[in-house]
Design a protein around this motif. Sequence first.
Motif, PDB file in Angstrom:
ATOM      1  N   GLY A 136       0.524  -1.628  -0.023  1.00  0.00           N
ATOM      2  CA  GLY A 136       0.023   0.246  -0.325  1.00  0.00           C
ATOM      3  C   GLY A 136       0.212   1.034  -0.199  1.00  0.00           C
ATOM      4  N   ARG A 137       1.840   0.894  -0.466  1.00  0.00           N
ATOM      5  CA  ARG A 137       2.629   2.212   0.023  1.00  0.00           C
ATOM      6  C   ARG A 137       4.389   2.283  -1.355  1.00  0.00           C
ATOM      7  NH1 ARG A 137       3.946   3.741   5.074  1.00  0.00           N
ATOM      8  NH2 ARG A 137       4.443   5.495   4.520  1.00  0.00           N
ATOM      9  N   THR A 138       3.377   1.919  -2.558  1.00  0.00           N
ATOM     10  CA  THR A 138       4.087   2.238  -3.545  1.00  0.00           C
ATOM     11  C   THR A 138       4.145   3.095  -3.922  1.00  0.00           C
ATOM     12  OG1 THR A 138       2.710   0.392  -4.634  1.00  0.00           O
ATOM     13  CG2 THR A 138       4.550   1.114  -6.596  1.00  0.00           C
ATOM     14  N   ALA A 139       3.250   4.536  -3.999  1.00  0.00           N
ATOM     15  CA  ALA A 139       3.090   5.643  -4.323  1.00  0.00           C
ATOM     16  C   ALA A 139       4.100   6.459  -3.311  1.00  0.00           C
ATOM     17  CB  ALA A 139       1.570   6.728  -4.215  1.00  0.00           C
ATOM     18  N   ASP A 140       4.601   5.770  -2.506  1.00  0.00           N
ATOM     19  CA  ASP A 140       5.240   6.478  -1.710  1.00  0.00           C
ATOM     20  C   ASP A 140       6.739   6.581  -1.842  1.00  0.00           C
ATOM     21  OD1 ASP A 140       3.375   7.770   0.778  1.00  0.00           O
ATOM     22  OD2 ASP A 140       3.177   5.661   1.644  1.00  0.00           O
ATOM     23  N   VAL A 141       6.577   5.582  -1.637  1.00  0.00           N
ATOM     24  CA  VAL A 141       8.372   4.691  -2.549  1.00  0.00           C
ATOM     25  C   VAL A 141       8.991   5.244  -3.510  1.00  0.00           C
ATOM     26  CG1 VAL A 141      10.216   3.079  -2.798  1.00  0.00           C
ATOM     27  CG2 VAL A 141       8.287   2.503  -1.098  1.00  0.00           C
ATOM     28  N   LEU A 157      -1.612   0.765 -11.441  1.00  0.00           N
ATOM     29  CA  LEU A 157      -0.354   1.489 -11.999  1.00  0.00           C
ATOM     30  C   LEU A 157      -0.483   2.717 -12.824  1.00  0.00           C
ATOM     31  CD1 LEU A 157       2.187   1.041 -14.120  1.00  0.00           C
ATOM     32  CD2 LEU A 157       1.246  -0.438 -15.156  1.00  0.00           C
ATOM     33  N   GLU A 158      -1.793   2.442 -13.244  1.00  0.00           N
ATOM     34  CA  GLU A 158      -2.621   3.488 -13.946  1.00  0.00           C
ATOM     35  C   GLU A 158      -2.537   4.577 -13.223  1.00  0.00           C
ATOM     36  OE1 GLU A 158      -6.710   2.645 -15.393  1.00  0.00           O
ATOM     37  OE2 GLU A 158      -6.446   1.183 -16.451  1.00  0.00           O
ATOM     38  N   GLU A 159      -3.037   4.810 -12.034  1.00  0.00           N
ATOM     39  CA  GLU A 159      -2.926   5.486 -10.292  1.00  0.00           C
ATOM     40  C   GLU A 159      -1.821   6.494 -10.836  1.00  0.00           C
ATOM     41  OE1 GLU A 159      -4.530   4.633  -7.151  1.00  0.00           O
ATOM     42  OE2 GLU A 159      -6.585   4.125  -8.104  1.00  0.00           O
ATOM     43  N   LEU A 160      -0.352   5.339 -10.178  1.00  0.00           N
ATOM     44  CA  LEU A 160       1.277   5.259 -10.005  1.00  0.00           C
ATOM     45  C   LEU A 160       1.667   6.571 -11.420  1.00  0.00           C
ATOM     46  CD1 LEU A 160       2.353   2.282  -8.559  1.00  0.00           C
ATOM     47  CD2 LEU A 160       2.178   4.411  -8.111  1.00  0.00           C
ATOM     48  N   CYS A 161       0.876   6.386 -12.843  1.00  0.00           N
ATOM     49  CA  CYS A 161       0.646   6.890 -14.466  1.00  0.00           C
ATOM     50  C   CYS A 161       0.850   7.755 -13.845  1.00  0.00           C
ATOM     51  CB  CYS A 161       0.642   5.627 -15.460  1.00  0.00           C
ATOM     52  SG  CYS A 161       1.391   4.708 -15.465  1.00  0.00           S
ATOM     53  N   LEU A 162      -0.786   8.543 -13.392  1.00  0.00           N
ATOM     54  CA  LEU A 162      -1.799   9.726 -13.831  1.00  0.00           C
ATOM     55  C   LEU A 162      -0.628   9.876 -12.639  1.00  0.00           C
ATOM     56  CD1 LEU A 162      -5.409   8.291 -13.362  1.00  0.00           C
ATOM     57  CD2 LEU A 162      -3.995   9.799 -15.661  1.00  0.00           C
ATOM     58  N   ASP A 163      -0.536   9.521 -11.792  1.00  0.00           N
ATOM     59  CA  ASP A 163       0.411  11.081 -10.669  1.00  0.00           C
ATOM     60  C   ASP A 163       1.885  10.676 -11.049  1.00  0.00           C
ATOM     61  OD1 ASP A 163      -2.076  10.524  -8.934  1.00  0.00           O
ATOM     62  OD2 ASP A 163      -1.432   8.982  -7.788  1.00  0.00           O
ATOM     63  N   GLY A 164       2.492  10.542 -12.059  1.00  0.00           N
ATOM     64  CA  GLY A 164       3.586  10.857 -12.598  1.00  0.00           C
ATOM     65  C   GLY A 164       5.181  10.175 -11.871  1.00  0.00           C
ATOM     66  N   ASN A 165       4.458   9.102 -11.038  1.00  0.00           N
ATOM     67  CA  ASN A 165       5.397   8.550 -10.170  1.00  0.00           C
ATOM     68  C   ASN A 165       6.130   7.512 -10.930  1.00  0.00           C
ATOM     69  OD1 ASN A 165       4.632   9.096  -7.924  1.00  0.00           O
ATOM     70  ND2 ASN A 165       3.200   8.881  -7.566  1.00  0.00           N
TER      71      ASN A 165
END
Length: 207
Positions: free
Chosen positions: A28-33, A65-73
Amino acid sequence: MTWLNYLADPDAVFVADTSVLISLNATGRTADVFGGLPCQFVVPENVSAELENGRRNGYRDADVLEELCLDGNVRCVGLGTAALEVYESLVDGSTLRTLDDGEAATIGCAVELSGVALIDERKARLLCSENYPELMVVSTAGLLLCDPVKRILGESGQAAALLDALQKARMRVPNELLSAVCSVIGPDAAMRCTSLSRSRIATLQPK
């Protein structure tokens, strides 16, 4: 220069395989990392396709993954000429010398971009060391254990992330990192993780 130096380099690229994303998503911390490190993270389209196939079984990794891409991560990338050459060499041939689609694409992409490959599977890591000895390869466990990620997650957050990856995604841990993982999550918690070898954990405990 080690892969740890690359984490602090905005021009450095880390290429993530399917199992790495699944293990990180379990924390649950992929975006944080990914968002907390200066380096770049990319995912080959082949890996994205494998995650997409997981939707049929109710897995949400493609959504993450879609969310990570949309957020630019994270950026999803296709394979260029050099990457395709590596990819084809790793998917054609005998079973002992070939990898699955996502692993081969990850290695090909990392070679093409002069990046760091994030891969957990032992066979893929072994073939990398044999065929591409100059390519740096890091496991999910290695990433979660490093000091820059520990600073992002905090000590308790790091332990929780490792435990979630182990228990929810059955994260593979290279033998050389088992002692470090057990030290962070504790021997009792480690013994409850079915993805870890209990016999190996037992040899690490004081007699």
